[in-house]
Design a protein around this motif. Sequence first.
Motif, short mmCIF file in Angstrom:
data_model
loop_
_atom_site.label_atom_id
_atom_site.label_comp_id
_atom_site.label_asym_id
_atom_site.label_seq_id
_atom_site.Cartn_x
_atom_site.Cartn_y
_atom_site.Cartn_z
N ASP A 1 -23.74 6.75 13.67
CA ASP A 1 -23.52 8.11 13.20
C ASP A 1 -22.30 8.64 13.95
N PRO A 2 -21.20 8.96 13.24
CA PRO A 2 -19.98 9.38 13.93
C PRO A 2 -20.09 10.71 14.66
N GLU A 3 -20.99 11.58 14.20
CA GLU A 3 -21.12 12.90 14.84
C GLU A 3 -21.80 12.81 16.20
N THR A 4 -22.89 12.03 16.27
CA THR A 4 -23.67 11.96 17.50
C THR A 4 -23.34 10.73 18.34
N GLY A 5 -22.75 9.71 17.72
CA GLY A 5 -22.47 8.47 18.42
C GLY A 5 -23.67 7.53 18.47
N LEU A 6 -24.81 7.95 17.90
CA LEU A 6 -26.01 7.11 17.88
C LEU A 6 -25.73 5.85 17.07
N GLU A 7 -26.08 4.70 17.64
CA GLU A 7 -25.81 3.42 16.98
C GLU A 7 -27.08 2.57 16.99
N ARG A 8 -27.32 1.91 15.85
CA ARG A 8 -28.47 1.01 15.71
C ARG A 8 -27.98 -0.32 15.15
N GLN A 9 -28.64 -1.39 15.57
CA GLN A 9 -28.32 -2.71 15.07
C GLN A 9 -29.40 -3.15 14.11
N ILE A 10 -28.98 -3.73 12.96
CA ILE A 10 -29.95 -4.29 12.02
C ILE A 10 -29.59 -5.75 11.77
N ALA A 11 -30.62 -6.53 11.51
CA ALA A 11 -30.42 -7.95 11.22
C ALA A 11 -31.12 -8.26 9.90
N LEU A 12 -30.44 -8.98 9.02
CA LEU A 12 -30.97 -9.35 7.72
C LEU A 12 -31.00 -10.87 7.59
N SER A 13 -31.96 -11.34 6.85
CA SER A 13 -32.01 -12.75 6.49
C SER A 13 -32.09 -12.78 4.98
N LEU A 14 -31.09 -13.37 4.33
CA LEU A 14 -31.01 -13.37 2.87
C LEU A 14 -31.10 -14.79 2.33
N LEU A 15 -32.02 -14.99 1.40
CA LEU A 15 -32.18 -16.26 0.73
C LEU A 15 -31.39 -16.23 -0.57
N LEU A 16 -30.53 -17.21 -0.77
CA LEU A 16 -29.78 -17.29 -2.03
C LEU A 16 -30.65 -17.98 -3.06
N SER A 17 -31.30 -17.19 -3.89
CA SER A 17 -32.24 -17.71 -4.88
C SER A 17 -31.57 -18.56 -5.94
N ASN A 18 -30.31 -18.28 -6.25
CA ASN A 18 -29.61 -19.00 -7.32
C ASN A 18 -28.42 -19.80 -6.80
N GLY A 19 -28.35 -20.04 -5.49
CA GLY A 19 -27.19 -20.74 -4.99
C GLY A 19 -27.40 -21.33 -3.62
N SER A 20 -26.28 -21.65 -2.97
CA SER A 20 -26.32 -22.28 -1.65
C SER A 20 -25.19 -21.73 -0.78
N VAL A 21 -25.31 -22.01 0.52
CA VAL A 21 -24.29 -21.60 1.48
C VAL A 21 -23.38 -22.80 1.72
N ALA A 22 -22.11 -22.65 1.42
CA ALA A 22 -21.14 -23.74 1.58
C ALA A 22 -20.82 -23.92 3.06
N LEU A 23 -20.51 -25.14 3.42
CA LEU A 23 -20.11 -25.44 4.80
C LEU A 23 -18.65 -25.16 5.00
#
Length: 125
Positions: A103-125
């Motif tokens: 939040d730019p006004e207060t400076g409050l910062e939070r970290q989020i972590a996501l795990s996403l499964l590609l249902s129709n594809g793959s992750v390339a190397l």
Amino acid sequence: MADIEIAKAARYTESTLRRELSYNTTQAKLAKDFNDRDQIICRKTYQNVRAYWYLSNGMLYRKTIKDTTTGINPYSGPDIRITRFKTIRLGKEKIGIVMNLQDPETGLERQIALSLLLSNGSVAL
């Protein structure tokens, strides 16, 4: 109030990324841009469409390229800044994303972590 705004922004960003990457992507490649920042390059389920997800000036953007047409759209709100966008390959069909929202006004910062499964594809190397 800042904590609530950050939580709303996190839910919005997560749902957008989940929809786009989990359902509308056939291949995702984790790469770096010219400024050594993480980005995700996607081949979409739509023919001849590529999308680039990246962080710039505190906002998450998607650059879409279809044939010779290009469009760039912000995918985070201007009220909350994203100060970190880190991508991690978690498996053949799974991407991890770590973001810091501030939040730019207060400076409050939070970290989020996501795990996403590609249902129709793959992750390339």
